[in-house]
Design an enzyme around this catalytic site. Structure first.
Site, PDB file in Angstrom:
ATOM      1  N   GLY B  69       0.827  -1.195   0.000  1.00 53.62           N
ATOM      2  CA  GLY B  69       0.000   0.000   0.000  1.00 53.62           C
ATOM      3  C   GLY B  69       0.868   1.254   0.000  1.00 53.62           C
ATOM      4  O   GLY B  69       0.569   2.236  -0.686  1.00 53.62           O
ATOM      5  N   THR B  70       1.934   1.209   0.770  1.00 53.72           N
ATOM      6  CA  THR B  70       2.850   2.351   0.833  1.00 53.72           C
ATOM      7  C   THR B  70       3.421   2.659  -0.539  1.00 53.72           C
ATOM      8  O   THR B  70       3.470   3.807  -0.976  1.00 53.72           O
ATOM      9  CB  THR B  70       3.988   2.036   1.834  1.00 53.72           C
ATOM     10  OG1 THR B  70       3.427   2.023   3.154  1.00 53.72           O
ATOM     11  CG2 THR B  70       5.101   3.058   1.763  1.00 53.72           C
ATOM     12  N   GLN B 177      -7.827   1.399   4.680  1.00 49.59           N
ATOM     13  CA  GLN B 177      -8.597   0.906   5.819  1.00 49.59           C
ATOM     14  C   GLN B 177     -10.009   0.466   5.443  1.00 49.59           C
ATOM     15  O   GLN B 177     -10.648  -0.247   6.205  1.00 49.59           O
ATOM     16  CB  GLN B 177      -8.683   1.987   6.912  1.00 49.59           C
ATOM     17  CG  GLN B 177      -7.363   2.234   7.626  1.00 49.59           C
ATOM     18  CD  GLN B 177      -6.863   1.000   8.387  1.00 49.59           C
ATOM     19  OE1 GLN B 177      -7.637   0.153   8.820  1.00 49.59           O
ATOM     20  NE2 GLN B 177      -5.542   0.896   8.528  1.00 49.59           N
ATOM     21  N   SER B 194      -4.145  -1.765   0.268  1.00 46.90           N
ATOM     22  CA  SER B 194      -3.100  -2.661   0.756  1.00 46.90           C
ATOM     23  C   SER B 194      -3.737  -3.978   1.184  1.00 46.90           C
ATOM     24  O   SER B 194      -4.622  -4.015   2.035  1.00 46.90           O
ATOM     25  CB  SER B 194      -2.437  -1.989   1.958  1.00 46.90           C
ATOM     26  OG  SER B 194      -1.602  -2.893   2.616  1.00 46.90           O
ATOM     27  N   ALA B 195      -3.255  -5.095   0.598  1.00 49.75           N
ATOM     28  CA  ALA B 195      -3.937  -6.379   0.778  1.00 49.75           C
ATOM     29  C   ALA B 195      -3.865  -6.914   2.203  1.00 49.75           C
ATOM     30  O   ALA B 195      -4.798  -7.568   2.670  1.00 49.75           O
ATOM     31  CB  ALA B 195      -3.367  -7.409  -0.194  1.00 49.75           C
ATOM     32  N   HIS B 196      -2.778  -6.672   2.920  1.00 45.08           N
ATOM     33  CA  HIS B 196      -2.661  -7.299   4.241  1.00 45.08           C
ATOM     34  C   HIS B 196      -3.596  -6.646   5.254  1.00 45.08           C
ATOM     35  O   HIS B 196      -3.753  -7.145   6.361  1.00 45.08           O
ATOM     36  CB  HIS B 196      -1.209  -7.319   4.728  1.00 45.08           C
ATOM     37  CG  HIS B 196      -0.680  -5.996   5.169  1.00 45.08           C
ATOM     38  ND1 HIS B 196      -0.635  -5.628   6.484  1.00 45.08           N
ATOM     39  CD2 HIS B 196      -0.197  -4.964   4.469  1.00 45.08           C
ATOM     40  CE1 HIS B 196      -0.125  -4.407   6.560  1.00 45.08           C
ATOM     41  NE2 HIS B 196       0.155  -3.987   5.358  1.00 45.08           N
ATOM     42  N   CYS B 320       5.056   7.674  23.962  1.00 44.45           N
ATOM     43  CA  CYS B 320       6.028   6.795  24.603  1.00 44.45           C
ATOM     44  C   CYS B 320       6.116   5.430  23.911  1.00 44.45           C
ATOM     45  O   CYS B 320       7.005   4.647  24.193  1.00 44.45           O
ATOM     46  CB  CYS B 320       5.715   6.630  26.077  1.00 44.45           C
ATOM     47  SG  CYS B 320       4.163   7.328  26.582  1.00 44.45           S
TER      48      CYS B 320
END
Lengths: 460, 460
Positions: B69-70, B177, B194-196, B320
């Site tokens: 996807g990136t 998403q 993005s497939a995952h 954090c």
């Protein structure tokens, strides 16, 4: 069915398949996350990196996983060039690199960089002195494949690496074809490879950047893989890639000897079985599994089709089998015949009987194709000056121009010339190659109204 | 064990696993080759493209498979910007996009381009009028996510697409998403996914470019995937990605209703079970499976660690828990509390009992963390003017500055102020958020010798 194209892609190695199965359950989560599924994926990723680094002969923190060998080459070249921007903009590549290297060089040139394309000898090998001669004060990077993907010729990487090191220039080695056979020797600086060439899954490449090499990743920032390979890590495929690399390297010495003997049979027997064949590539310094030859008067696409019908999957650098209608840049750079070109690349495990069957089938297939093409074609013999015959092959594709030349050469008086008119890109390579094979003199190319005129003098 | 982080990555869908198994045997070869193994891979690739295009709602020739996807986002943005270079160099993004979009925008800006980052409301939603206001004659591209990855808020994509279309500007929608839940409505121009995220394997993204959109792929030339995604196609993973997309979309309507009810339980019950909690994100226009909340006086890393020990895998936008020590850019843009942040994203199939167990475990986990942090800490109360107390929290990390503020607020006379000295980046977000939650007035931030002074007036 015999698949003889492992230089394109190898079937999944059993070890890769097992590793994939296991890591679909264990390695699907985001390795950057702190929870247990993430930690498990991280452990797998770290272990794969260590295994791959061991196989390459580098430190784990020098190696990142990319999404393909092509991507590793693209990122490696642009990162190394950017990292040495202040030194200069000169890039050295060999003329027979993989297209991913050459296209990176083209892009660099289009953006104002300078590129030297080092030529090769007729065996497809560069000379270290050519690299030495190309290195200059503004050289940012040099690239050299470990071995050629089309003809199997091994390059003098260690020697070129030494010369580059002396000049303070990093050398990037594209090891796509050789890494499964063992580590790349020599003091190289960057290395790229591709898992599906050694029986790993598609979707995994390696980019190694030695400590101390200036490297500036390009493209949008991304924290994954030390900022050198953007996007969610494909942990199951990476695990399988590393596991299969170790497996094939462990089997390499034995399998190399076996395949070398099988490809040697093809090298020596094809010219005795099939007339008018040129075996190309270095006869000795070569990869174990690759052998490449070209057949005069044959068109590559028909030959591949007929071999496929006979149960053999091979590839070709002939112009007629590519969408661009130009012969392979490798054969072109070597100056060898491109028509009827066949690359046989045996996957590990190939049986002797498959190779014997190939050798028994090939002569009939080639003569069948030649017969089809040899049928009379409409060629105009234009009356010309007393010693100059003209063959008009305009609009005809490889291998017809060479076939027509061969048909008329007997009509040319000894010492006389024939001009072949052709607008086919392959003729530029194949007519000189035919002259060399036939002992005729290639006089040269002249511009013509359409296409070019290739002038040949009959000597024999 | 309950995995509640499907917005990061979903476990492999059974359909994806079956498709992978089958296509390891059938789809490993190079789909560009003419022999049977290549033709088989090509058939699988073509069928996967048709299935994915059907699921997206586009033509097959508008869709290419990328390696993540990136990568789809990077290539989509740079290709669209380059394609409209002559129009101008202005790019519009929302402030809450995925980092791949924002990093692409940063790179564009660094290269001399102009970027407008459209702000969001407290629910994380952009207003169409903000996009309309940002569109100008030099706008080359606008980007908007279909739904936010950290808080689940759905964006008004169809309306923004209409406004962009009227202005003649292409809109790129990052649908990472939402695509598993269904097609993206509206007249968008480019789409990435993005497939995952939907249970497909890692290593596959989608880039859709509608016909008629000017698009100029960047980087070295590569003939694969219409020149838009370099490198050997990962056919088995692509087949699995397409098959699982169809499968999850088929189950989407039913599963969405179920998960929406489960996340609604968390939304409504967490604030009653745990004191000092802010649930963030749009309560209605949201993805079915995501719910996000922040807990005052809690540090995110410890909270995640304790939830992991209790068997829950969640993620956090707290400072954090990230290596950069800055809170998530999404929470920052929304202006909501970031400390003790928890994102719960339920994968399809999550059971009611898992959610109930989470709700029963959470209060004890949060109070345990608070107890640990509430232990007396070395805070210097510096004598100051009559109505101005100073809390020196320099060198202390989130959530300590807010905890110290909460401890002293009772000492401040009504109408008086307290100055919190802090050099922690999260304080800039969390002190105003605490004021809003507690009904105190946040006066503002002043430069201090070290870090900043955050001024709070006691109203209650």
């Amino acid at each position: 069915m015999s698949y003889f194209d492992s230089a394109s892609a190898a079937p999944l190695h059993p070890v890769a398949r097992q590793a994939l199965q296991a890591s679909f359950d264990e390695g699907w989560a985001d390795p950057a996350r702190l929870y247990r599924e993430g930690r498990r994926a991280r452990l797998l990723l770290d272990a794969a990196r260590e295994a791959a680094a061991e196989a390459v002969g580098c430190r784990p923190d020098e190696l990142v996983f990319t999404t393909s060998g092509t991507r590793a080459v693209h990122s490696g070249i642009e990162g190394a060039l950017a990292g040495r921007r202040r030194v200069g903009h000169h890039l050295i590549v060999s003329a027979v690199e993989h297209s991913s290297v050459l296209h990176s060089a083209d892009l660099h040139e289009a953006a104002g960089g300078a590129v030297t394309r080092v030529q090769v000898d007729r065996a497809g090998r560069v000379s270290p002195s050519s690299y030495a001669g190309a290195l200059g004060p503004g050289t940012a990077l040099a690239c050299l494949q470990s071995a050629n993907h089309e003809v199997g010729t091994e390059q003098p990487v260690a020697e070129v690496a030494r010369l580059c090191r002396e000049a303070g220039v990093p050398l990037l080695v594209d090891a796509a074809q050789s890494l499964g056979w063992g580590r790349v020797e020599g003091d190289w600086s960057l290395l790229t490879a591709s898992a599906h060439k050694w029986g790993g899954p598609a979707g995994v490449g390696l980019l190694v950047v030695r400590k101390g090499v200036r490297f500036a990743p390009q493209g949008p920032a991304d924290e994954r893989e030390s900022g050198r390979a953007a996007g969610f890590e494909n942990v199951p495929a990476i695990v399988a890639a590393a596991a299969s690399l170790r497996a094939v390297q462990a089997e390499a010495a034995q399998e190399a000897a076996r395949l070398r003997e099988l490809t040697e049979r093809i090298r020596t027997r094809v010219p005795t079985l099939v007339p008018d064949v040129e075996v190309v590539g270095d006869a000795v310094r070569r990869l174990p599994g690759i052998v490449t030859f070209s057949c005069l008067y044959v068109d590559g696409e028909t030959l591949l089709h007929e071999l496929d019908r006979a149960g053999f999957s091979v590839s070709s650098g002939s112009s007629c089998t590519s969408s661009t209608l130009t012969p392979s840049h490798v054969l072109k750079a070597m100056g060898v015949l491109s028509e009827g070109n066949v690359r046989v690349s045996l996957p590990p495990g190939t049986g002797e009987e498959d190779v014997e069957r190939f050798l028994s089938v090939l002569p009939g297939v080639v003569s069948g194709v030649r017969e089809k093409l040899g049928a009379p074609t409409a060629v105009t013999k234009v009356p010309a000056s007393v010693d100059a015959l003209v063959v008009d092959a305009l609009g005809r594709r490889c291998p017809i121009p060479v076939i027509e030349l061969a048909k008329v050469i007997g009509d040319v008086p000894l010492g006389g010339t024939v001009r072949v008119l052709s607008d086919d890109e392959a003729a530029r390579l194949d007519i000189p190659a035919w002259c060399e094979m036939r002992g005729q003199e290639y006089v040269g190319e002249e511009p013509a109204e359409h296409g070019s005129a290739y002038v040949v003098r009959r000597l024999a």
